[in-house]
Write a protein that holds these residues in place. Structure first.
Motif, mmCIF file in Angstrom:
data_model
loop_
_atom_site.group_PDB
_atom_site.id
_atom_site.type_symbol
_atom_site.label_atom_id
_atom_site.label_comp_id
_atom_site.label_asym_id
_atom_site.label_seq_id
_atom_site.Cartn_x
_atom_site.Cartn_y
_atom_site.Cartn_z
ATOM 1 N N LEU A 105 -5.631 4.293 4.258
ATOM 2 C CA LEU A 105 -7.026 3.802 5.154
ATOM 3 C C LEU A 105 -6.772 2.447 5.709
ATOM 4 C CD1 LEU A 105 -9.655 5.318 2.640
ATOM 5 C CD2 LEU A 105 -9.107 5.811 5.238
ATOM 6 N N LEU A 106 -6.218 1.469 4.717
ATOM 7 C CA LEU A 106 -6.104 -0.213 5.039
ATOM 8 C C LEU A 106 -4.973 -0.161 6.367
ATOM 9 C CD1 LEU A 106 -6.308 -1.800 1.591
ATOM 10 C CD2 LEU A 106 -8.030 -1.704 3.514
ATOM 11 N N TYR A 107 -3.882 0.457 6.261
ATOM 12 C CA TYR A 107 -2.784 0.147 7.233
ATOM 13 C C TYR A 107 -2.888 1.308 8.028
ATOM 14 C CZ TYR A 107 -0.818 -2.936 3.640
ATOM 15 O OH TYR A 107 -0.842 -3.897 2.675
ATOM 16 N N LYS A 108 -3.876 2.144 8.169
ATOM 17 C CA LYS A 108 -3.883 3.216 9.141
ATOM 18 C C LYS A 108 -2.589 3.923 9.324
ATOM 19 C CE LYS A 108 -7.758 0.870 11.799
ATOM 20 N NZ LYS A 108 -7.880 -0.074 10.826
ATOM 21 N N GLY A 109 -2.041 4.359 8.488
ATOM 22 C CA GLY A 109 -0.707 5.219 8.436
ATOM 23 C C GLY A 109 0.069 4.452 7.081
ATOM 24 N N LEU A 110 1.366 5.123 7.190
ATOM 25 C CA LEU A 110 2.254 4.634 6.150
ATOM 26 C C LEU A 110 2.741 3.212 6.428
ATOM 27 C CD1 LEU A 110 4.372 7.864 5.328
ATOM 28 C CD2 LEU A 110 2.814 6.694 3.803
ATOM 29 N N ALA A 111 2.639 2.427 5.324
ATOM 30 C CA ALA A 111 3.244 1.170 5.405
ATOM 31 C C ALA A 111 4.237 0.990 4.481
ATOM 32 C CB ALA A 111 2.110 0.063 4.949
ATOM 33 N N GLY A 112 5.470 0.856 4.857
ATOM 34 C CA GLY A 112 6.518 0.617 3.990
ATOM 35 C C GLY A 112 7.526 1.803 4.106
ATOM 36 N N ASP A 113 8.583 1.541 3.358
ATOM 37 C CA ASP A 113 9.581 3.001 3.269
ATOM 38 C C ASP A 113 9.309 3.891 2.250
ATOM 39 O OD1 ASP A 113 10.332 1.373 1.262
ATOM 40 O OD2 ASP A 113 12.669 1.229 1.719
ATOM 41 N N TRP A 114 9.765 5.023 2.475
ATOM 42 C CA TRP A 114 9.776 6.111 1.560
ATOM 43 C C TRP A 114 10.447 5.727 0.042
ATOM 44 C CZ3 TRP A 114 6.765 9.697 2.215
ATOM 45 C CH2 TRP A 114 6.173 10.255 3.534
ATOM 46 N N MET A 115 11.351 4.919 0.093
ATOM 47 C CA MET A 115 12.022 4.490 -1.095
ATOM 48 C C MET A 115 10.786 3.823 -2.046
ATOM 49 S SD MET A 115 14.350 4.681 -3.103
ATOM 50 C CE MET A 115 16.068 4.687 -2.622
ATOM 51 N N HIS A 116 10.147 2.768 -1.171
ATOM 52 C CA HIS A 116 9.277 2.190 -2.146
ATOM 53 C C HIS A 116 8.003 3.098 -2.527
ATOM 54 C CE1 HIS A 116 6.277 -0.990 -3.132
ATOM 55 N NE2 HIS A 116 5.408 -0.655 -2.649
ATOM 56 N N LEU A 117 7.556 3.917 -1.792
ATOM 57 C CA LEU A 117 6.676 4.890 -2.331
ATOM 58 C C LEU A 117 7.245 5.690 -3.183
ATOM 59 C CD1 LEU A 117 3.679 5.886 -1.130
ATOM 60 C CD2 LEU A 117 5.032 7.801 0.392
ATOM 61 N N GLY A 118 8.369 6.405 -3.169
ATOM 62 C CA GLY A 118 8.779 7.210 -4.316
ATOM 63 C C GLY A 118 8.819 6.326 -5.771
ATOM 64 N N THR A 119 9.442 5.044 -5.450
ATOM 65 C CA THR A 119 9.557 4.316 -6.659
ATOM 66 C C THR A 119 8.076 4.102 -7.469
ATOM 67 O OG1 THR A 119 11.357 3.268 -5.842
ATOM 68 C CG2 THR A 119 10.284 2.053 -7.645
ATOM 69 N N THR A 120 7.149 3.674 -6.304
ATOM 70 C CA THR A 120 5.721 3.427 -6.999
ATOM 71 C C THR A 120 5.290 4.843 -7.763
ATOM 72 O OG1 THR A 120 5.351 2.165 -5.216
ATOM 73 C CG2 THR A 120 3.359 2.753 -6.166
ATOM 74 N N PHE A 121 5.441 5.968 -7.132
ATOM 75 C CA PHE A 121 5.096 7.266 -7.562
ATOM 76 C C PHE A 121 5.467 7.339 -9.199
ATOM 77 C CE2 PHE A 121 5.795 11.740 -8.242
ATOM 78 C CZ PHE A 121 4.351 12.167 -8.129
ATOM 79 N N VAL A 122 7.027 7.222 -9.140
ATOM 80 C CA VAL A 122 7.676 7.391 -10.302
ATOM 81 C C VAL A 122 6.928 6.483 -11.641
ATOM 82 C CG1 VAL A 122 9.810 7.143 -11.487
ATOM 83 C CG2 VAL A 122 9.598 8.247 -9.552
ATOM 84 N N LEU A 123 6.763 5.217 -11.051
ATOM 85 C CA LEU A 123 6.419 4.211 -12.087
ATOM 86 C C LEU A 123 4.956 4.494 -12.430
ATOM 87 C CD1 LEU A 123 7.311 0.803 -10.203
ATOM 88 C CD2 LEU A 123 8.225 1.547 -12.542
ATOM 89 N N CYS A 124 4.094 4.887 -11.524
ATOM 90 C CA CYS A 124 2.683 5.199 -12.101
ATOM 91 C C CYS A 124 2.628 6.494 -12.990
ATOM 92 C CB CYS A 124 1.835 5.582 -10.816
ATOM 93 S SG CYS A 124 1.256 4.133 -10.055
ATOM 94 N N VAL A 125 3.394 7.754 -12.449
ATOM 95 C CA VAL A 125 3.435 8.785 -13.452
ATOM 96 C C VAL A 125 4.328 8.561 -14.697
ATOM 97 C CG1 VAL A 125 4.284 11.084 -13.482
ATOM 98 C CG2 VAL A 125 3.397 10.505 -11.531
#
Length: 135
Positions: A105-125
């Motif tokens: 919502l804030l960035y009106k799309g994906l901000a950053g790369d898929w690696m960062h997104l995947g790393t954040t997902f793994v950290l949270c889970v």
């Protein structure tokens, strides 16, 4: 179909239990985001006063995800008392899903790369799962 009074009471208790579990999830998510806000405010203060490098701020941000996930997993594990690691995993997934939605919502799309997104997902889970196992 005839339902006995005992079966009706059991169904009603099960429905109330599910409703309280949903409310517990919502409350714990609020606690997780409260912790996140406090830690991010602390990070902003440290960045303002000390002006550390970019690597230090990235490590702090990772620590925020981990601490919030551990807290959420721990709290939901204490609440459920069975399959704690699965509930903690789910809590971490919900935490990430909200982070992801707000980011979209804030960035009106994906901000950053898929690696960062995947790393954040793994950290949270992973942190939610560990929090549930520790509880």
């Amino acid at each position: 179909i005839v339902v006995s009074e005992g079966e009706f009471c059991m169904q009603k208790k099960e429905q109330e239990k599910e409703q309280t579990l949903v409310m517990d999830f919502i409350k714990i998510l609020f606690v997780m985001y409260f912790i996140t806000c406090i830690l991010l405010l602390l990070l902003a203060f440290v960045l303002y006063k000390a002006q550390p490098g970019e690597m230090v701020s990235k490590v702090w941000l990772i620590a925020v995800y981990i601490i919030s996930g551990l807290a959420g997993g721990f709290l939901i594990g204490k609440r459920t008392k069975s399959r704690k690691f699965l509930w903690g995993c789910l809590m971490g997934m919900l935490y990430f899903a909200i982070l992801f939605a707000v980011s979209l919502l804030l960035y009106k799309g994906l901000a950053g790369d898929w690696m960062h997104l995947g790393t954040t997902f793994v950290l949270c889970v992973a942190s939610g799962t560990v929090g549930g196992m520790v509880s």
